[in-house]
Design a protein around this motif. Structure first.
Motif, PDB file in Angstrom:
ATOM      1  N   LEU A  10       0.829  -1.201   0.000  1.00 47.90           N
ATOM      2  CA  LEU A  10       0.000   0.000   0.000  1.00 47.90           C
ATOM      3  C   LEU A  10       0.865   1.253   0.000  1.00 47.90           C
ATOM      4  N   PRO A  11       0.300   2.394  -0.387  1.00 49.27           N
ATOM      5  CA  PRO A  11       1.058   3.655  -0.339  1.00 49.27           C
ATOM      6  C   PRO A  11       1.612   3.951   1.062  1.00 49.27           C
ATOM      7  N   GLU A  12       0.870   3.595   2.092  1.00 44.13           N
ATOM      8  CA  GLU A  12       1.333   3.831   3.464  1.00 44.13           C
ATOM      9  C   GLU A  12       2.604   3.040   3.751  1.00 44.13           C
ATOM     10  N   THR A  13       2.682   1.818   3.208  1.00 51.30           N
ATOM     11  CA  THR A  13       3.874   0.992   3.389  1.00 51.30           C
ATOM     12  C   THR A  13       5.074   1.663   2.734  1.00 51.30           C
ATOM     13  N   THR A  14       4.890   2.159   1.527  1.00 46.64           N
ATOM     14  CA  THR A  14       5.977   2.839   0.817  1.00 46.64           C
ATOM     15  C   THR A  14       6.417   4.087   1.577  1.00 46.64           C
ATOM     16  N   GLN A  15       5.459   4.855   2.094  1.00 44.68           N
ATOM     17  CA  GLN A  15       5.802   6.055   2.858  1.00 44.68           C
ATOM     18  C   GLN A  15       6.604   5.702   4.107  1.00 44.68           C
ATOM     19  N   ARG A  16       6.229   4.635   4.757  1.00 45.82           N
ATOM     20  CA  ARG A  16       6.936   4.222   5.972  1.00 45.82           C
ATOM     21  C   ARG A  16       8.360   3.761   5.641  1.00 45.82           C
ATOM     22  N   VAL A  17       8.515   3.041   4.544  1.00 43.90           N
ATOM     23  CA  VAL A  17       9.846   2.588   4.129  1.00 43.90           C
ATOM     24  C   VAL A  17      10.729   3.784   3.786  1.00 43.90           C
ATOM     25  N   VAL A  18      10.169   4.770   3.101  1.00 39.94           N
ATOM     26  CA  VAL A  18      10.929   5.978   2.770  1.00 39.94           C
ATOM     27  C   VAL A  18      11.344   6.695   4.056  1.00 39.94           C
ATOM     28  N   LEU A  19      10.439   6.804   5.013  1.00 36.33           N
ATOM     29  CA  LEU A  19      10.752   7.456   6.287  1.00 36.33           C
ATOM     30  C   LEU A  19      11.837   6.686   7.047  1.00 36.33           C
ATOM     31  N   LEU A  20      11.750   5.367   7.044  1.00 40.45           N
ATOM     32  CA  LEU A  20      12.758   4.553   7.715  1.00 40.45           C
ATOM     33  C   LEU A  20      14.127   4.728   7.060  1.00 40.45           C
ATOM     34  N   ASN A  21      14.153   4.774   5.738  1.00 40.08           N
ATOM     35  CA  ASN A  21      15.424   4.998   5.042  1.00 40.08           C
ATOM     36  C   ASN A  21      15.963   6.398   5.309  1.00 40.08           C
TER      37      ASN A  21
END
Length: 117
Positions: A10-21
């Protein structure tokens, strides 16, 4: 995860991965800047660095992640590279605190975007 058609990403998953990186990158940069801040003690520089340092905001001593305390609260103005890194370190630390709060789903610190990376 991937975003090339996988319906479970989901888009939320991608946003979280970007934030973690972002968090991981900022953390690494912060460690490197803190080492440089401790090691650099040069007093000579060009006029451009002096002018740049004069335009920077005053350091923020309210950060929680403090290393090399002797260079946290005060940097001699006669050491222009440390003065510059002092401000870089503050911006990195603010960004790290912001990312930590977002990742923990806590309220984020109210910091202007231009004072973070």
């Amino acid at each position: 995860g991937d975003r090339d058609g996988n319906p479970f990403v989901l888009p939320e998953t991608t946003q979280r991965v970007v934030l973690l990186n972002r968090y991981r990158t900022i953390n690494k940069y912060l460690q490197d800047v803190e080492k440089l801040l401790f090691e650099l003690s040069m007093t000579k520089c060009n006029d451009a660095l002096i002018e740049y340092n004069q335009k920077q905001p005053m350091p923020d001593v309210s950060m929680k992640n403090i290393k090399f305390r002797e260079y946290w609260n005060y940097v001699p103005p006669s050491e222009p590279y440390r003065v510059c890194l002092f401000n870089v370190r503050d911006r990195l630390a603010r960004t790290l605190e912001y990312c930590e709060a977002r990742l923990a789903d806590n309220p984020v610190p109210k910091v202007p975007e231009e004072l973070m990376y």
